[in-house]
Design a protein around this motif. Structure first.
Motif, PDB file in Angstrom:
ATOM      1  N   ARG A  52       0.784  -1.228   0.182  1.00 14.71           N
ATOM      2  CA  ARG A  52       0.026  -0.111  -0.005  1.00 14.71           C
ATOM      3  C   ARG A  52       0.930   1.224   0.139  1.00 14.71           C
ATOM      4  O   ARG A  52       0.743   2.407  -0.818  1.00 14.71           O
ATOM      5  CB  ARG A  52      -1.116  -0.053   1.305  1.00 14.71           C
ATOM      6  N   ARG A  53       1.997   1.284   0.658  1.00 14.84           N
ATOM      7  CA  ARG A  53       2.832   2.438   0.882  1.00 14.84           C
ATOM      8  C   ARG A  53       3.341   2.718  -0.659  1.00 14.84           C
ATOM      9  O   ARG A  53       3.673   3.932  -0.938  1.00 14.84           O
ATOM     10  CB  ARG A  53       3.864   2.259   1.722  1.00 14.84           C
ATOM     11  N   VAL A  54       4.030   1.504  -1.088  1.00  8.49           N
ATOM     12  CA  VAL A  54       4.436   1.739  -2.451  1.00  8.49           C
ATOM     13  C   VAL A  54       3.512   2.274  -3.502  1.00  8.49           C
ATOM     14  O   VAL A  54       3.705   3.150  -4.439  1.00  8.49           O
ATOM     15  CB  VAL A  54       5.039   0.198  -3.075  1.00  8.49           C
ATOM     16  N   GLU A  55       1.974   1.714  -3.297  1.00  8.15           N
ATOM     17  CA  GLU A  55       1.071   2.140  -4.139  1.00  8.15           C
ATOM     18  C   GLU A  55       0.989   3.849  -3.799  1.00  8.15           C
ATOM     19  O   GLU A  55       0.699   4.371  -4.925  1.00  8.15           O
ATOM     20  CB  GLU A  55      -0.231   1.526  -4.032  1.00  8.15           C
ATOM     21  N   ALA A  56       1.224   4.249  -2.820  1.00  3.97           N
ATOM     22  CA  ALA A  56       0.957   5.483  -2.324  1.00  3.97           C
ATOM     23  C   ALA A  56       2.022   6.295  -3.205  1.00  3.97           C
ATOM     24  O   ALA A  56       1.937   7.345  -3.514  1.00  3.97           O
ATOM     25  CB  ALA A  56       1.044   5.768  -0.935  1.00  3.97           C
ATOM     26  N   ALA A  57       3.266   5.860  -3.077  1.00  2.00           N
ATOM     27  CA  ALA A  57       4.468   6.490  -3.760  1.00  2.00           C
ATOM     28  C   ALA A  57       4.168   6.796  -5.078  1.00  2.00           C
ATOM     29  O   ALA A  57       4.456   7.598  -5.945  1.00  2.00           O
ATOM     30  CB  ALA A  57       5.808   5.843  -3.449  1.00  2.00           C
ATOM     31  N   THR A  85      -6.540  11.416   4.398  1.00  2.00           N
ATOM     32  CA  THR A  85      -6.654  10.235   3.555  1.00  2.00           C
ATOM     33  C   THR A  85      -5.275   9.738   2.897  1.00  2.00           C
ATOM     34  O   THR A  85      -5.000   8.825   2.817  1.00  2.00           O
ATOM     35  CB  THR A  85      -7.793  10.426   2.662  1.00  2.00           C
ATOM     36  N   ALA A  86      -4.629  10.926   2.484  1.00  2.00           N
ATOM     37  CA  ALA A  86      -3.470  10.719   1.812  1.00  2.00           C
ATOM     38  C   ALA A  86      -2.455  10.091   2.663  1.00  2.00           C
ATOM     39  O   ALA A  86      -1.451   9.283   2.613  1.00  2.00           O
ATOM     40  CB  ALA A  86      -2.848  12.022   1.076  1.00  2.00           C
ATOM     41  N   ALA A  87      -2.295  10.821   3.899  1.00  2.00           N
ATOM     42  CA  ALA A  87      -1.540  10.239   5.072  1.00  2.00           C
ATOM     43  C   ALA A  87      -1.693   8.922   5.526  1.00  2.00           C
ATOM     44  O   ALA A  87      -0.707   8.200   5.655  1.00  2.00           O
ATOM     45  CB  ALA A  87      -1.603  11.241   6.237  1.00  2.00           C
ATOM     46  N   ALA A  88      -3.118   8.408   5.632  1.00  2.00           N
ATOM     47  CA  ALA A  88      -3.363   7.216   5.895  1.00  2.00           C
ATOM     48  C   ALA A  88      -3.117   6.197   4.701  1.00  2.00           C
ATOM     49  O   ALA A  88      -2.502   5.093   5.092  1.00  2.00           O
ATOM     50  CB  ALA A  88      -4.831   6.933   6.069  1.00  2.00           C
ATOM     51  N   LEU A  89      -3.029   6.706   3.529  1.00  2.00           N
ATOM     52  CA  LEU A  89      -2.410   5.716   2.419  1.00  2.00           C
ATOM     53  C   LEU A  89      -0.897   5.618   2.331  1.00  2.00           C
ATOM     54  O   LEU A  89      -0.415   4.875   2.262  1.00  2.00           O
ATOM     55  CB  LEU A  89      -2.828   6.247   1.117  1.00  2.00           C
ATOM     56  N   GLY A 104       0.131   3.339   4.761  1.00  2.00           N
ATOM     57  CA  GLY A 104      -0.496   1.775   4.546  1.00  2.00           C
ATOM     58  C   GLY A 104      -1.387   1.382   5.403  1.00  2.00           C
ATOM     59  O   GLY A 104      -1.884   0.246   5.561  1.00  2.00           O
ATOM     60  N   ARG A 105      -2.045   2.391   6.101  1.00  2.00           N
ATOM     61  CA  ARG A 105      -3.472   1.859   7.007  1.00  2.00           C
ATOM     62  C   ARG A 105      -4.419   1.670   6.148  1.00  2.00           C
ATOM     63  O   ARG A 105      -5.484   0.996   6.435  1.00  2.00           O
ATOM     64  CB  ARG A 105      -3.451   3.237   7.967  1.00  2.00           C
ATOM     65  N   ILE A 106      -4.644   2.235   4.910  1.00  2.00           N
ATOM     66  CA  ILE A 106      -5.633   2.001   4.135  1.00  2.00           C
ATOM     67  C   ILE A 106      -5.015   1.698   2.743  1.00  2.00           C
ATOM     68  O   ILE A 106      -3.957   1.931   2.361  1.00  2.00           O
ATOM     69  CB  ILE A 106      -6.733   3.267   3.760  1.00  2.00           C
ATOM     70  N   SER A 107      -5.938   1.115   1.852  1.00  3.20           N
ATOM     71  CA  SER A 107      -5.362   0.717   0.449  1.00  3.20           C
ATOM     72  C   SER A 107      -6.054   1.882  -0.492  1.00  3.20           C
ATOM     73  O   SER A 107      -6.820   2.790  -0.157  1.00  3.20           O
ATOM     74  CB  SER A 107      -5.984  -0.606  -0.083  1.00  3.20           C
TER      75      SER A 107
END
Length: 479
Positions: free
Chosen positions: A59-64, A152-156, A159-162
């Motif tokens: 999820r963190r990689v997806e956010a990046a 929401t962006a911070a949660a993504l 990695g707390r949310i997808s």
């Protein structure tokens, strides 16, 4: 955890550290894959903990990745490279499909879009030209506004949310009615993030339609808002409806369709009803006999019940197409989709969504249209014409009892099971053979998988009854 100075050597001022960090990330992933391949642990708890952390990492990689997409869109890379838009550029750059790439662009830009206070609301930053006491310089430019969905962006990012959770949240925030203050919108976002913690995106989408409850005490207003969202989705679904079929020239045909949710739910229920094995009790005995499915009975071939589910459903769909009564195509709906709504909503002017036994909701307009072409089953709990508590008079639960139970359960009662109520069988909590009653307090819906587990020798279970008398069953493997 290593810090940035530990990871990177100082470079030329303005030089990007991203390529070097990506190289290091790839090296770490290589080491992780080797460690997983060499890991000999078999304990489910340890494997689950590792899986949760790997999912968080993904999820963190997806956010990046979404941050890179947002940057590409903000600097208009597509215009400089001859692409029609950023979605086309992303699809070409990643060798991906255009539609999901465009969805990613919409999510990335929504997560980075600055907040715009509603008229009359005070912005978070100091207006241009206003100097605060203690400011270092009267010409200090104001801080740029924070993105509305910064949390929401911070949660993504964490990695707390997808990304799928984030899509639901951004859509729900976009669906909020006009006139809410910035603080009210932030309260709704905070509520959505709380809901996302223990819900899959599909369940979050259902709950998000009523997020207005966080700031609106009037239930009728919340009901009308939810109904408006569902009506818009129904209109969009009709606009997106499509069908095509192609002759494969080998004796088969392949097709694809997109239909509104209610129509798809009805088709799914028909196919499941045709393919599920039938269960009955042997006369004069408590023995449950499993009979061939309706598909096997209709086709005369009992071997179809030995096929995998996808193949079985394909045969059921083919059989269904050959049996459509073309002289009655405009008559009643061909399957029973249970919809729970209030009589006032069906006959009056109130707008409140109705729940279905297939796991989602329908707007008032759709329910009224369906009511024009289907039989109406009034639900009067405890009414004289449909006894709901049968004590020891009958062993099997009746259709009326199942209908009443659907008002309390959306899914299988097993903890974490998302199979909709329409797929379940009604189970006696206290076994009928041991004196259990055939009444609603002793009834619980279980899908076929968990129904077999509850009577199997390898599993034990515990039950938890909520204040509203609904029951959740937790399964544990016997040791």
């Amino acid at each position: 955890m290593a810090t940035m100075p530990q990871l990177l050597n100082p470079g030329t001022p303005g030089q990007s550290h991203v390529p070097a960090l990506l190289d290091q990330a790839h090296a770490v992933i290589d080491s992780l894959q080797d460690a997983i391949a060499a890991d000999q642990r078999t304990a489910g708890r340890a494997l689950r903990a590792d899986l949760v952390e790997v999912e968080r990492l993904a999820r963190r990689v997806e956010a990046a990745r979404l941050r890179l997409v947002a940057r590409a869109d903000s600097v208009r890379v597509a215009e400089r490279t001859g692409h029609t838009d950023t979605g086309a550029w992303v699809a070409q750059s990643t060798n991906g499909d255009r539609r999901p790439a465009s969805r990613d662009v919409r999510l990335a830009t929504a997560l980075t879009a600055p907040s715009t206070p509603p008229p009359g609301d005070s912005p978070d930053q100091t207006p241009v030209g206003l100097t605060l006491v203690g400011s270092e310089s009267p010409n200090t430019p104001p801080e740029p506004p924070q993105p509305e969905l910064a949390r929401t962006a911070a949660a993504l990012d964490d990695g707390r949310i997808s990304a799928d959770h984030a899509r639901v949240i951004t859509q729900a925030m976009d669906d909020l009615p006009d006139g809410l203050t910035l603080e009210q919108r932030r309260a709704c976002e905070a509520e959505l993030l709380l809901l996302a913690v223990n819900r899959a995106p599909a369940k979050l989408r259902i709950a998000a339609r009523r997020v207005l409850e966080a700031v609106e005490p009037d239930e009728d207003v919340v009901d009308a808002h939810e109904d408006k969202i569902l009506a818009a989705q129904e209109a969009h679904a009709r606009d997106e409806s499509a069908f095509w079929i192609r002759d494969n020239h080998d004796g088969t045909m392949t097709g694809h369709f997109t239909v509104p949710w209610a129509a798809g739910a009805i088709l799914g229920k028909v196919i499941d009803a045709m393919t599920a094995p039938r269960r009955r009790t042997q006369p004069g005995s408590d023995t449950v006999i499993t009979e061939p499915s309706d598909l096997a009975r209709l086709t005369g071939d009992t071997r179809v019940d030995e096929l995998d589910w996808q193949h079985r459903r394909g045969l059921a769909f083919a059989d269904l197409l050959t049996r459509i009564p073309t002289d009655h195509l405009s008559r009643k709906v061909a399957a029973t989709l249970l919809v729970t709504t209030r009589l006032d909503d069906l006959t009056g002017d109130l707008r409140r969504a109705g729940s279905t036994d297939a796991g989602d909701h329908l707007d008032t307009g759709t329910i009224r249209r369906m009511a024009c072409a289907a039989g109406i089953i009034p639900v009067v709990l405890g009414g004289p014409s449909q006894p709901l508590d049968l004590a020891r008079q009958k062993r099997l639960f009746t259709e009326a009892q199942a209908l009443a139970l659907s008002l309390s359960y959306d899914t299988c009662a097993a903890h974490g099971c998302e199979r909709p109520f329409a797929w379940t069988e009604i189970h006696h909590l206290h076994a009928w053979r041991d004196g259990g009653l055939t009444d609603l307090l002793n009834a619980v819906p279980l899908c076929g998988y968990h129904h077999r587990m509850i009577d199997g020798p390898d599993w034990q279970h515990t039950t938890h009854r909520a204040p509203d008398d609904t029951v959740t069953i937790h399964f544990h493997r016997r040791t």
